[in-house]
Design a protein around this motif. Structure first.
Motif, short mmCIF file in Angstrom:
data_model
loop_
_atom_site.label_atom_id
_atom_site.label_comp_id
_atom_site.label_asym_id
_atom_site.label_seq_id
_atom_site.Cartn_x
_atom_site.Cartn_y
_atom_site.Cartn_z
N ASP A 142 5.29 -5.35 5.53
CA ASP A 142 5.21 -4.24 4.57
C ASP A 142 4.89 -4.75 3.16
N GLN A 143 5.46 -5.91 2.80
CA GLN A 143 5.19 -6.47 1.48
C GLN A 143 3.75 -6.95 1.37
N VAL A 144 3.25 -7.56 2.44
CA VAL A 144 1.85 -8.01 2.44
C VAL A 144 0.93 -6.82 2.21
N LYS A 145 1.21 -5.71 2.86
CA LYS A 145 0.38 -4.51 2.71
C LYS A 145 0.38 -4.01 1.27
N GLN A 146 1.45 -4.30 0.52
CA GLN A 146 1.54 -3.85 -0.86
C GLN A 146 1.10 -4.92 -1.85
N GLY A 147 0.76 -6.12 -1.34
CA GLY A 147 0.15 -7.13 -2.19
C GLY A 147 1.09 -8.13 -2.84
N ARG A 210 0.14 -11.98 -3.50
CA ARG A 210 0.75 -13.03 -4.33
C ARG A 210 2.22 -13.20 -3.96
N TRP A 211 2.72 -14.37 -4.27
CA TRP A 211 4.13 -14.70 -4.04
C TRP A 211 4.93 -14.41 -5.30
N GLU A 212 6.09 -13.85 -5.13
CA GLU A 212 7.02 -13.66 -6.25
C GLU A 212 8.39 -14.18 -5.82
#
Length: 277
Positions: A142-147, A210-212
């Motif tokens: 889900d996070q990948v889909k939101q970038g 991106r990674w946070e």
């Protein structure tokens, strides 16, 4: 060879085992809780049963020579292991690297109990100690889909294994000799950091991601709310923190057993690209 029973036949590993055995023309039986919801490959016998209820396993175990056994994380029922061992001459059990676990470590200590029961059962056993599955990266979908992937320990290096490698090793140990009382530690071919995993997923899906870095206390609170087990969360965070300085170990067991290199995390990400889209 007489029949092979595959438990967890609908799971990410079990379904590969079933399809591979069937493709080789080997007699395979799939244990499922609800046959009406399972579409087997041609030639696969499907039997209803539940590992949590040993009395349901009689028809599934009848005439079986070998069993691929996984345990779904529920409390261990020794009678289930005894029922399997009474019938099967060989049990290949999907475990974890219990040598690195302290007794009683939450959510994974059942593997220790299952191994103890199988050792004492009198049947031939083989333990597939998979360190961790690449499929766990799907928690970022889900996070990948939101970038943006927000997670702790960007530089924690993991030696995640492709589920197909576990399945292929399981098939190999179920169908060839020389694996009695063997405990195989299975890993991917290299240790890849959390941040590198996200980068690879982004490249294979064609997404900008991106990674946070997620603060540790925020991660602890979020994971405890999601997983419902504070002790397990603490154990995971401790392990990930340790992998920053000391990458998770890599073994050559897959290549030794199968005669080919273990599949890379990039291969796994390519195989699962649609799950992140």
């Amino acid at each position: 060879m007489t029949k092979i029973l595959v438990t967890g036949a609908t799971g990410s590993i079990g379904r590969h085992i079933v399809s591979t055995l069937a493709a080789r023309g080997l007699p395979v039986r799939a244990l499922v809780r609800d046959p009406a919801r399972y579409e087997p490959a041609e030639g696969v016998e499907v039997v209803a049963g539940d590992l949590a209820s040993p009395r349901t396993l009689g028809p599934a175990l009848r005439g079986v020579h070998s069993v691929y056994l996984m345990w779904p994380g529920i409390p261990v029922d020794p009678e289930t292991v005894r029922a399997v061992a009474r019938q099967a001459e060989r049990v290949v059990y999907l475990s974890t690297d219990v040598a690195d676990l302290a007794d009683g470590e939450p959510a994974t200590s059942y593997h220790q109990e299952m191994e103890r029961l199988l050792r004492a059962s009198g049947t031939s056993w083989t333990f597939l100690r998979a360190i961790d599955f690449a499929t766990n990266a799907l928690r970022w979908a889900d996070q990948v889909k939101q970038g943006v992937v927000r997670w702790p320990y960007a530089q924690a290096a993991r030696s995640l294994i492709h589920e197909r490698d576990i399945a292929d090793v399981a098939v190999h140990t179920l169908t060839t000799g020389g694996h009695d009382r063997a405990a195989y530690v299975l890993t991917g071919p290299e240790a890849v950091t959390h941040a590198e995993q996200v980068k690879i997923i982004a490249e294979e899906t064609g997404r900008q991601v991106r990674w946070e870095e997620l603060p540790l206390e925020t991660a602890r609170a979020q994971l405890t709310a999601a997983w419902g087990n504070a002790r397990f969360v603490d154990a995971r965070l401790k392990a990930w923190g340790a992998f920053v300085d000391t990458p998770e170990r890599v073994t050559g067991t897959v290549e030794h057993l199968l005669g080919r290199p273990a599949l890379s995390f990039r291969t796994w990400a390519r195989d699962h690209a649609d799950d992140f889209r």
